[in-house]
Design a protein around this motif. Structure first.
Motif, mmCIF file in Angstrom:
data_model
loop_
_atom_site.group_PDB
_atom_site.id
_atom_site.type_symbol
_atom_site.label_atom_id
_atom_site.label_comp_id
_atom_site.label_asym_id
_atom_site.label_seq_id
_atom_site.Cartn_x
_atom_site.Cartn_y
_atom_site.Cartn_z
ATOM 1 N N CYS A 120 0.838 -1.211 0.000
ATOM 2 C CA CYS A 120 0.000 0.000 0.000
ATOM 3 C C CYS A 120 0.866 1.252 0.000
ATOM 4 O O CYS A 120 0.603 2.202 -0.745
ATOM 5 C CB CYS A 120 -0.920 0.018 1.221
ATOM 6 N N ILE A 121 1.893 1.248 0.826
ATOM 7 C CA ILE A 121 2.779 2.414 0.901
ATOM 8 C C ILE A 121 3.486 2.627 -0.435
ATOM 9 O O ILE A 121 3.547 3.747 -0.955
ATOM 10 C CB ILE A 121 3.789 2.236 2.055
ATOM 11 N N GLY A 122 4.012 1.554 -0.999
ATOM 12 C CA GLY A 122 4.705 1.672 -2.279
ATOM 13 C C GLY A 122 3.783 2.086 -3.408
ATOM 14 O O GLY A 122 4.136 2.923 -4.246
ATOM 15 N N TRP A 123 2.587 1.510 -3.437
ATOM 16 C CA TRP A 123 1.645 1.840 -4.505
ATOM 17 C C TRP A 123 1.166 3.283 -4.380
ATOM 18 O O TRP A 123 1.003 3.978 -5.386
ATOM 19 C CB TRP A 123 0.461 0.883 -4.483
ATOM 20 N N ALA A 124 0.961 3.754 -3.153
ATOM 21 C CA ALA A 124 0.543 5.145 -2.951
ATOM 22 C C ALA A 124 1.630 6.099 -3.440
ATOM 23 O O ALA A 124 1.337 7.101 -4.110
ATOM 24 C CB ALA A 124 0.232 5.404 -1.484
ATOM 25 N N GLY A 125 2.884 5.787 -3.135
ATOM 26 C CA GLY A 125 3.982 6.618 -3.621
ATOM 27 C C GLY A 125 4.081 6.605 -5.133
ATOM 28 O O GLY A 125 4.302 7.642 -5.773
#
Length: 158
Positions: A94-99
């Protein structure tokens, strides 16, 4: 006589008169039976600590009285590591995809400044959209948008 003994033994095992054998995993004992764990639990003062020790009493403890994870591939211990591991991978994704979505949304004019000063409206949209990242990643992978073709990737001379 042998048959009678075999029948009697089978009957005892079937009806549960034999004690349940617990396999010892690396010298660990149930925390509820560990004297050192009981000392630690007795020293708990706050309701949160007491609840934590109550929950950990079902785990396996070492000689130090601390709960230990068992990661040996048995499904009976899947809750010790597999589920938290999957949750970690989901949150990290989630963190990577949001970035990734934020950087894609801020491409173009003033992109460098948007990396320094975060545009919160775009960032919030990216974070909310990242909840479905496994489905979005699969969709982009099958459509060919997730990976770049080999002719567009720069390879240094060797």
């Amino acid at each position: 006589m042998r048959r009678l003994f075999a029948i009697a033994l089978s009957a005892l095992l079937v009806f549960g008169f034999a004690p349940i054998a617990k396999a010892d995993v690396a010298g660990l004992t149930p925390c509820s039976e560990s004297a050192r764990f009981q000392q630690r639990a007795a020293a708990a003062n706050t309701p949160q600590a007491k609840a934590r020790f109550e929950m950990y009493s079902q785990a396996s403890c070492g000689d130090d009285g601390l709960p230990h994870l068992i990661v040996d591939g048995r499904w009976s211990h899947a809750g010790d590591f597999v589920l938290p591991g999957i949750m970690f991978l989901y949150v990290a994704g989630c963190i990577g995809w949001a970035g990734r979505e934020y950087l894609k949304a801020t491409r173009g004019k003033n992109a460098a400044m948007n990396e320094i000063q975060i545009d919160t409206s775009i960032a919030l949209k990216s974070v909310l959209a990242s909840a479905t990242w496994p489905l979005a990643a699969f969709g982009e992978f099958t459509s060919g948008k997730l990976v770049e073709s080999d002719d567009k990737v720069t390879v240094s001379p060797r």
